[in-house]
Design a protein around this motif. Structure first.
Motif, PDB file in Angstrom:
ATOM      1  N   THR A  13      59.996  15.865  18.836  1.00  0.00           N
ATOM      2  CA  THR A  13      61.191  15.027  18.653  1.00  0.00           C
ATOM      3  C   THR A  13      61.684  14.964  17.205  1.00  0.00           C
ATOM      4  OG1 THR A  13      59.746  13.108  18.601  1.00  0.00           O
ATOM      5  CG2 THR A  13      60.793  13.613  20.708  1.00  0.00           C
ATOM      6  N   VAL A  14      60.937  15.561  16.298  1.00  0.00           N
ATOM      7  CA  VAL A  14      61.436  15.642  14.913  1.00  0.00           C
ATOM      8  C   VAL A  14      62.621  16.619  14.838  1.00  0.00           C
ATOM      9  CG1 VAL A  14      60.845  16.227  12.530  1.00  0.00           C
ATOM     10  CG2 VAL A  14      59.150  15.115  13.981  1.00  0.00           C
ATOM     11  N   VAL A  15      62.503  17.728  15.539  1.00  0.00           N
ATOM     12  CA  VAL A  15      63.555  18.745  15.451  1.00  0.00           C
ATOM     13  C   VAL A  15      64.232  19.056  16.783  1.00  0.00           C
ATOM     14  CG1 VAL A  15      62.660  19.912  13.399  1.00  0.00           C
ATOM     15  CG2 VAL A  15      61.771  20.560  15.642  1.00  0.00           C
ATOM     16  N   GLU A  16      63.763  18.428  17.871  1.00  0.00           N
ATOM     17  CA  GLU A  16      64.309  18.769  19.183  1.00  0.00           C
ATOM     18  C   GLU A  16      64.804  17.543  19.944  1.00  0.00           C
ATOM     19  OE1 GLU A  16      61.636  22.706  20.434  1.00  0.00           O
ATOM     20  OE2 GLU A  16      60.790  20.710  20.694  1.00  0.00           O
ATOM     21  N   ASN A  17      65.852  17.745  20.723  1.00  0.00           N
ATOM     22  CA  ASN A  17      66.312  16.738  21.685  1.00  0.00           C
ATOM     23  C   ASN A  17      65.841  17.142  23.075  1.00  0.00           C
ATOM     24  OD1 ASN A  17      67.899  15.197  19.891  1.00  0.00           O
ATOM     25  ND2 ASN A  17      69.537  16.725  20.018  1.00  0.00           N
ATOM     26  N   TYR A  18      65.685  16.156  23.959  1.00  0.00           N
ATOM     27  CA  TYR A  18      65.398  16.522  25.346  1.00  0.00           C
ATOM     28  C   TYR A  18      66.326  15.765  26.278  1.00  0.00           C
ATOM     29  CZ  TYR A  18      62.667  12.170  25.332  1.00  0.00           C
ATOM     30  OH  TYR A  18      62.264  10.868  25.206  1.00  0.00           O
ATOM     31  N   SER A  19      66.569  16.349  27.441  1.00  0.00           N
ATOM     32  CA  SER A  19      67.319  15.622  28.461  1.00  0.00           C
ATOM     33  C   SER A  19      66.635  15.814  29.800  1.00  0.00           C
ATOM     34  CB  SER A  19      68.771  16.082  28.491  1.00  0.00           C
ATOM     35  OG  SER A  19      68.861  17.327  29.081  1.00  0.00           O
ATOM     36  N   ILE A  20      66.664  14.734  30.592  1.00  0.00           N
ATOM     37  CA  ILE A  20      65.961  14.699  31.868  1.00  0.00           C
ATOM     38  C   ILE A  20      67.001  14.570  32.964  1.00  0.00           C
ATOM     39  CG2 ILE A  20      64.443  13.273  33.306  1.00  0.00           C
ATOM     40  CD1 ILE A  20      63.103  12.407  30.587  1.00  0.00           C
ATOM     41  N   GLU A  21      66.864  15.403  33.982  1.00  0.00           N
ATOM     42  CA  GLU A  21      67.840  15.432  35.062  1.00  0.00           C
ATOM     43  C   GLU A  21      67.050  15.428  36.365  1.00  0.00           C
ATOM     44  OE1 GLU A  21      71.087  18.909  36.149  1.00  0.00           O
ATOM     45  OE2 GLU A  21      69.939  18.998  34.302  1.00  0.00           O
ATOM     46  N   LEU A  22      67.235  14.412  37.191  1.00  0.00           N
ATOM     47  CA  LEU A  22      66.541  14.390  38.482  1.00  0.00           C
ATOM     48  C   LEU A  22      67.377  15.168  39.498  1.00  0.00           C
ATOM     49  CD1 LEU A  22      65.433  10.642  38.506  1.00  0.00           C
ATOM     50  CD2 LEU A  22      64.114  12.619  37.788  1.00  0.00           C
ATOM     51  N   LEU A  23      66.706  15.994  40.307  1.00  0.00           N
ATOM     52  CA  LEU A  23      67.467  16.860  41.232  1.00  0.00           C
ATOM     53  C   LEU A  23      67.413  16.321  42.670  1.00  0.00           C
ATOM     54  CD1 LEU A  23      66.233  20.309  39.866  1.00  0.00           C
ATOM     55  CD2 LEU A  23      68.283  19.079  39.219  1.00  0.00           C
TER      56      LEU A  23
ATOM     57  N   SER B 287      58.469   9.536  44.408  1.00  0.00           N
ATOM     58  CA  SER B 287      59.849   9.724  44.844  1.00  0.00           C
ATOM     59  C   SER B 287      60.725   8.581  44.315  1.00  0.00           C
ATOM     60  CB  SER B 287      59.929   9.812  46.366  1.00  0.00           C
ATOM     61  OG  SER B 287      59.399   8.638  46.921  1.00  0.00           O
ATOM     62  N   ASP B 288      60.143   7.771  43.418  1.00  0.00           N
ATOM     63  CA  ASP B 288      60.885   6.672  42.801  1.00  0.00           C
ATOM     64  C   ASP B 288      61.547   7.166  41.512  1.00  0.00           C
ATOM     65  OD1 ASP B 288      61.739   4.379  41.532  1.00  0.00           O
ATOM     66  OD2 ASP B 288      59.726   3.627  41.088  1.00  0.00           O
ATOM     67  N   PRO B 289      62.891   7.178  41.452  1.00  0.00           N
ATOM     68  CA  PRO B 289      63.588   7.738  40.289  1.00  0.00           C
ATOM     69  C   PRO B 289      63.199   7.072  38.964  1.00  0.00           C
ATOM     70  CG  PRO B 289      65.144   7.254  42.054  1.00  0.00           C
ATOM     71  CD  PRO B 289      63.838   6.688  42.480  1.00  0.00           C
ATOM     72  N   GLU B 290      63.012   5.746  38.999  1.00  0.00           N
ATOM     73  CA  GLU B 290      62.663   5.041  37.754  1.00  0.00           C
ATOM     74  C   GLU B 290      61.303   5.491  37.229  1.00  0.00           C
ATOM     75  OE1 GLU B 290      64.372   3.195  35.629  1.00  0.00           O
ATOM     76  OE2 GLU B 290      65.976   3.887  36.959  1.00  0.00           O
ATOM     77  N   ARG B 291      60.349   5.549  38.185  1.00  0.00           N
ATOM     78  CA  ARG B 291      58.984   5.973  37.843  1.00  0.00           C
ATOM     79  C   ARG B 291      59.007   7.425  37.336  1.00  0.00           C
ATOM     80  NH1 ARG B 291      54.648   6.351  36.129  1.00  0.00           N
ATOM     81  NH2 ARG B 291      52.800   7.220  37.107  1.00  0.00           N
ATOM     82  N   ALA B 292      59.821   8.263  37.984  1.00  0.00           N
ATOM     83  CA  ALA B 292      59.922   9.669  37.598  1.00  0.00           C
ATOM     84  C   ALA B 292      60.445   9.796  36.174  1.00  0.00           C
ATOM     85  CB  ALA B 292      60.827  10.412  38.576  1.00  0.00           C
ATOM     86  N   LYS B 293      61.482   9.008  35.860  1.00  0.00           N
ATOM     87  CA  LYS B 293      62.060   9.083  34.514  1.00  0.00           C
ATOM     88  C   LYS B 293      61.060   8.649  33.454  1.00  0.00           C
ATOM     89  CE  LYS B 293      67.006   8.967  35.165  1.00  0.00           C
ATOM     90  NZ  LYS B 293      68.185   8.135  35.204  1.00  0.00           N
ATOM     91  N   THR B 294      60.321   7.569  33.741  1.00  0.00           N
ATOM     92  CA  THR B 294      59.322   7.077  32.786  1.00  0.00           C
ATOM     93  C   THR B 294      58.266   8.151  32.524  1.00  0.00           C
ATOM     94  OG1 THR B 294      59.618   4.965  33.890  1.00  0.00           O
ATOM     95  CG2 THR B 294      57.819   5.111  32.309  1.00  0.00           C
ATOM     96  N   LEU B 295      57.826   8.762  33.621  1.00  0.00           N
ATOM     97  CA  LEU B 295      56.794   9.798  33.540  1.00  0.00           C
ATOM     98  C   LEU B 295      57.285  10.991  32.707  1.00  0.00           C
ATOM     99  CD1 LEU B 295      54.055  10.067  35.110  1.00  0.00           C
ATOM    100  CD2 LEU B 295      55.259  11.631  36.617  1.00  0.00           C
ATOM    101  N   LEU B 296      58.501  11.419  32.984  1.00  0.00           N
ATOM    102  CA  LEU B 296      59.029  12.599  32.288  1.00  0.00           C
ATOM    103  C   LEU B 296      59.297  12.283  30.824  1.00  0.00           C
ATOM    104  CD1 LEU B 296      61.364  13.973  35.068  1.00  0.00           C
ATOM    105  CD2 LEU B 296      59.297  15.056  34.187  1.00  0.00           C
ATOM    106  N   LYS B 297      59.730  11.066  30.555  1.00  0.00           N
ATOM    107  CA  LYS B 297      59.965  10.661  29.173  1.00  0.00           C
ATOM    108  C   LYS B 297      58.634  10.755  28.405  1.00  0.00           C
ATOM    109  CE  LYS B 297      62.651   7.320  26.614  1.00  0.00           C
ATOM    110  NZ  LYS B 297      61.777   6.422  25.842  1.00  0.00           N
TER     111      LYS B 297
END
Lengths: 79, 79
Positions: free
Chosen positions: A69-79, A49-59
């Motif tokens: 990542t050669v041809v695609e971008n990604y974006s991460i959104e915590l809800l 439930s830690d946003p920082e940890r969640a972002k690292t994990l999803l990244k």
């Protein structure tokens, strides 16, 4: 906690699936759609439930599996 | 105007692709992901600039082509 990851093709990368959808909409008589680009969306449920940890994990998940990542971008959104 | 359409599986509908991603993340050593559900995302460029007209158009596109409303939900977001 929940998160949403969206993966889209980078600008300039051809999207034949999007083009096919444009064509199909036109054949169905749905007028007024100029262009369509298709992407992927992942709804992820995380143990932390830690946003920082969640972002690292999803990244890490994006870099290693979800996106090319050669041809695609990604974006991460915590809800 | 631009819009984003997301199509997701309804609750209770099995998502084998999501399950495969969960398994793959575990094999890669990415720990802490409880569940993944995959959806589709469409970035649409519309000729109209009237929000009401745009929504009607996208609703029609979703109902007729983009989503299978038996097993999928869709949401429309004007950008």
């Amino acid at each position: 906690m929940k998160a949403r990851v969206t993966v889209t093709l980078k600008n300039g990368v051809l999207d034949p699936q999007g083009k096919a959808i444009e064509g199909a909409l036109r054949s169905l008589g749905v007028e007024g759609v100029d262009s369509v680009r298709q992407g992927k969306m992942f709804e992820v449920e995380l143990a932390t439930s830690d946003p920082e940890r969640a972002k690292t994990l999803l990244k890490e998940a994006c870099e290693r599996l979800l996106a090319n990542t050669v041809v695609e971008n990604y974006s991460i959104e915590l809800l």
